[in-house]
Design a protein around this motif. Structure first.
Motif, PDB file in Angstrom:
ATOM      1  N   VAL A 167       8.034  -3.239  -4.906  1.00  0.00           N
ATOM      2  CA  VAL A 167       6.957  -3.923  -4.176  1.00  0.00           C
ATOM      3  C   VAL A 167       6.617  -5.278  -4.811  1.00  0.00           C
ATOM      4  N   ALA A 168       6.352  -5.276  -6.102  1.00  0.00           N
ATOM      5  CA  ALA A 168       5.935  -6.528  -6.763  1.00  0.00           C
ATOM      6  C   ALA A 168       7.004  -7.616  -6.655  1.00  0.00           C
ATOM      7  N   PRO A 169       8.269  -7.332  -7.009  1.00  0.00           N
ATOM      8  CA  PRO A 169       9.250  -8.417  -6.917  1.00  0.00           C
ATOM      9  C   PRO A 169       9.505  -8.893  -5.491  1.00  0.00           C
ATOM     10  N   ILE A 170       9.479  -7.957  -4.522  1.00  0.00           N
ATOM     11  CA  ILE A 170       9.760  -8.387  -3.140  1.00  0.00           C
ATOM     12  C   ILE A 170       8.638  -9.293  -2.632  1.00  0.00           C
ATOM     13  N   ALA A 225      -3.855  -5.561  -4.880  1.00  0.00           N
ATOM     14  CA  ALA A 225      -4.513  -4.599  -3.986  1.00  0.00           C
ATOM     15  C   ALA A 225      -3.733  -3.288  -3.977  1.00  0.00           C
ATOM     16  N   GLY A 226      -2.403  -3.408  -3.979  1.00  0.00           N
ATOM     17  CA  GLY A 226      -1.562  -2.216  -4.021  1.00  0.00           C
ATOM     18  C   GLY A 226      -1.767  -1.443  -5.305  1.00  0.00           C
ATOM     19  N   GLY A 227      -1.819  -2.170  -6.435  1.00  0.00           N
ATOM     20  CA  GLY A 227      -2.030  -1.520  -7.739  1.00  0.00           C
ATOM     21  C   GLY A 227      -3.400  -0.881  -7.833  1.00  0.00           C
ATOM     22  N   LEU A 228      -4.384  -1.599  -7.322  1.00  0.00           N
ATOM     23  CA  LEU A 228      -5.751  -1.069  -7.315  1.00  0.00           C
ATOM     24  C   LEU A 228      -5.803   0.226  -6.501  1.00  0.00           C
ATOM     25  N   ALA A 229      -5.103   0.201  -5.381  1.00  0.00           N
ATOM     26  CA  ALA A 229      -5.094   1.377  -4.510  1.00  0.00           C
ATOM     27  C   ALA A 229      -4.381   2.558  -5.183  1.00  0.00           C
ATOM     28  N   VAL A 230      -3.308   2.280  -5.917  1.00  0.00           N
ATOM     29  CA  VAL A 230      -2.596   3.354  -6.633  1.00  0.00           C
ATOM     30  C   VAL A 230      -3.522   3.977  -7.680  1.00  0.00           C
ATOM     31  N   LEU A 283       4.269   4.298  -9.439  1.00  0.00           N
ATOM     32  CA  LEU A 283       4.259   3.136 -10.324  1.00  0.00           C
ATOM     33  C   LEU A 283       5.623   2.443 -10.335  1.00  0.00           C
ATOM     34  N   GLY A 284       6.679   3.260 -10.326  1.00  0.00           N
ATOM     35  CA  GLY A 284       8.036   2.702 -10.301  1.00  0.00           C
ATOM     36  C   GLY A 284       8.279   1.881  -9.045  1.00  0.00           C
ATOM     37  N   VAL A 285       7.868   2.449  -7.899  1.00  0.00           N
ATOM     38  CA  VAL A 285       8.059   1.725  -6.623  1.00  0.00           C
ATOM     39  C   VAL A 285       7.298   0.402  -6.665  1.00  0.00           C
ATOM     40  N   LEU A 334       0.809  -1.224   0.000  1.00  0.00           N
ATOM     41  CA  LEU A 334       0.000   0.000   0.000  1.00  0.00           C
ATOM     42  C   LEU A 334       0.847   1.281   0.000  1.00  0.00           C
ATOM     43  N   ILE A 335       2.149   1.135   0.201  1.00  0.00           N
ATOM     44  CA  ILE A 335       3.011   2.338   0.252  1.00  0.00           C
ATOM     45  C   ILE A 335       2.884   3.198  -1.018  1.00  0.00           C
ATOM     46  N   PRO A 336       2.968   2.607  -2.221  1.00  0.00           N
ATOM     47  CA  PRO A 336       2.859   3.460  -3.425  1.00  0.00           C
ATOM     48  C   PRO A 336       1.536   4.227  -3.477  1.00  0.00           C
TER      49      PRO A 336
END
Lengths: 311, 247
Positions: B63-66, B116-121, B56-58, B29-31
């Motif tokens: 985020v995605a790879p980690i 969820a992170g992408g949706l939130a961005v 988007l970069g973060v 959720l950070i991004p």
């Protein structure tokens, strides 16, 4: 024709199976078969028992040779796993799952439609019904062992592989599990039990395969294995009156290897146990000696095994 | 089929239970927080630009790879560490079905958090500017990228005890570093999903075109690459499980 390492109607067949890991040979050209009843697989730590069981279960591939269960190579035909149950030596349980869910999961993976009822039945067999809804992470070692046994039983397999199944169980649980295994054997299942605790194997196995350094050192029932070890004299404990006279008569005989007179008994080592018995019968009759005990000291599994390992 | 579904369902639950999930969820959720807070006084055009320069970069590079690395390496790796591989493999289930079930569970778990992170961005941009057009492309990009990461990291977790270390090396040394060299860009994972995103949001090419290198934008091609890599991962792992010792 069968030899001690083979049975007449085999369900599990191992043919010249070897397994090596780099330079280390864990199992070396082992040939044997298993059939209905309980077969104890004995050996000290590192003898290759677990590796042989893994070869049988298809968890490891033989470097050489073949292993079949009910005529099938399990690694090539996974469908045959329906007939196999395994209690691995390791704690192969999911700590977050309850015992009930663990067994139901196993039943579902084996394609059983009536998993929940079978799971409860298997938990009843190992006396764990009351703990069915506790998570496995909170179980004692003995309870986890019993759960693994239940998980192996849930599919009602024809062949059961038990790798040190009594580890961590208390004497009451142990007696109960041995009874369970005996019942399965009586029902015509093939039960292969590995253990380094000789007393356990002696209590449950009809047949023993002993492994030392990755090789099959002996096979058969304990007494026949002992009898086949002709290079090691039998040891007998004799009790009675006037044992010193008996000892002095025996020491002169060429087939008696050693005589040791103790406080309450005399210990004899002889190459031919039945010949020794006949001689003693004659001596005691002629000298009017009354015997109260004539007990082979090394026909226990432990002594047989000690000899095998020392060889 | 039912057995494979059971493995997938149980694995999905196992991957997302525990405190670790809260930490990874917060990371995902950070991004979105950065996007929402950072764009509070921006115009729509500036906020759109900000999305592609920062959040988007973060999301894509870190985020995605980690999250994929942590969860996907656990999918089979945990079974091996807990010695439960034998529980799965002594069943009448083909090895490929076990791999597909485990991979699907890992992808679903990773997508749950990163998605969820992408949706939130995307929602943060939408709430600030009324532009909701990036939501679906973001989810498509994340879906493809996480699929490829899962195809790489599930086998890594099974084969190596230090899978996390190797995976971090791959992500930060290869994917975000060496693969930037012209000619090597098609070999990096994040660019596959990014090409899908740029294909779906062509105006983002102004900000992300340089990152894409020589990779051609397009969602269809990216999806095909992702599926091919996933298939290769399944085939490779099935071969490993069939030929190598399971325990």
């Amino acid at each position: 024709m069968t030899t001690p390492a083979f049975v007449a109607d085999p369900t599990v067949e191992v043919e010249r199976a070897s397994k090596w890991f780099g330079q280390k040979v864990a199992v070396s050209s082992v040939s044997c078969s298993f059939g209905q009843g309980i077969t104890g697989l004995l050996g000290p730590n590192g003898a290759g028992k677990t590796t042989l069981l893994r070869l049988i279960c298809g968890l490891a591939a033989p470097s050489e040779g073949t292993v079949t269960v009910l005529g099938e190579d399990l690694r090539r035909n996974p469908d045959s796993y329906r007939q196999l149950g395994l209690v691995p030596e390791e704690d192969a349980v999911y700590p977050q799952m309850t015992a009930r869910r663990y067994l139901e999961y196993g039943a579902r993976l084996s394609g059983l439609a009536d998993g929940p009822s079978r799971a409860m039945e298997a938990l009843r067999v190992v006396d764990l019904v009351e703990s069915a809804d506790r998570t496995l992470g909170g179980f004692s070692k003995g309870m986890r062992q019993r759960t693994k046994v239940a998980a192996a039983l849930v599919t009602d397999p024809q062949v059961l592989i038990l790798d040190e199944p009594l580890n961590g169980t208390d004497p009451v649980q142990r007696a109960h599990l041995i009874e369970v295994f005996r019942r399965l054997a009586a029902d015509g299942k093939t039960v292969i039990v590995s253990s380094h605790v000789l007393a356990e194997v002696e209590r449950m196995a009809d047949r023993v395969l002993a492994m030392v350094d990755g090789k099959l050192a002996a096979a058969g029932d304990v007494h026949s294995i002992r009898a086949a070890m002709s290079d090691i004299p039998f040891r007998v404990r004799i009790e009675g009156n006037d044992l010193r006279r008996l000892a002095s008569e025996l020491v002169a005989r060429s087939d008696v290897a050693a005589v040791e007179v103790g406080k309450d008994a005399v210990h004899i080592e002889a190459e031919d146990l039945s010949a020794l018995g006949r001689h003693i019968a004659i001596i005691t009759r002629d000298l009017d000696i009354r015997l109260t005990a004539f007990q082979p000291e090394d026909e226990s599994l432990e002594s047989v095994f000690r000899y095998l390992v020392r060889r | 089929m039912r057995a494979a579904l059971a493995i997938a369902a149980v694995s999905y639950r196992q991957l997302l239970e525990g405190k670790r999930t809260y930490l990874l969820g917060a990371l995902a959720l950070i991004p979105a927080v950065v996007m929402y807070v950072g764009s509070s006084t921006m115009t729509e055009a500036r906020a759109f630009e900000f999305l592609h320069e920062g959040p988007l970069g973060v999301l894509v590079f870190a985020v995605a790879p980690i999250i994929a690395l942590v969860l996907a390496t656990s999918a089979l790796g945990e079974e091996r560490r807990q010695s439960t591989m034998s529980f799965l493999t002594i069943r009448p289930i083909p090895r490929w079905a076990i791999i597909v079930a485990k991979g699907a569970a890992a992808w679903a778990a990773v997508f749950t958090l990163v998605g969820a992170g992408g949706l939130a961005v995307g929602a943060a941009l939408g709430l600030r500017t009324g532009n909701w057009d990036t939501v679906t492309p973001l989810l498509v990009m994340i879906g493809i990228n996480t699929l490829v990461y899962v195809a790489l990291f599930v086998p890594l977790g099974f084969l190596f005890k230090r899978a996390m270390l190797f995976g971090l090396g791959y992500v930060f040394i290869w994917d975000s570093g060496i693969a930037n060299v012209p000619g090597l860009t098609p070999l990096s994972v994040f660019r596959i999903g990014l090409s899908a995103y740029i294909g779906l949001v062509p105006e983002s090419a102004r900000f992300l075109g340089d990152d894409l290198g020589s990779v051609t934008p397009g969602a269809g091609g990216a999806l095909a690459k992702g599926l091919i890599l996933a298939l290769i991962g399944v085939l490779a792992m099935t071969t490993v499980l069939k030929r190598r010792d399971v325990v």
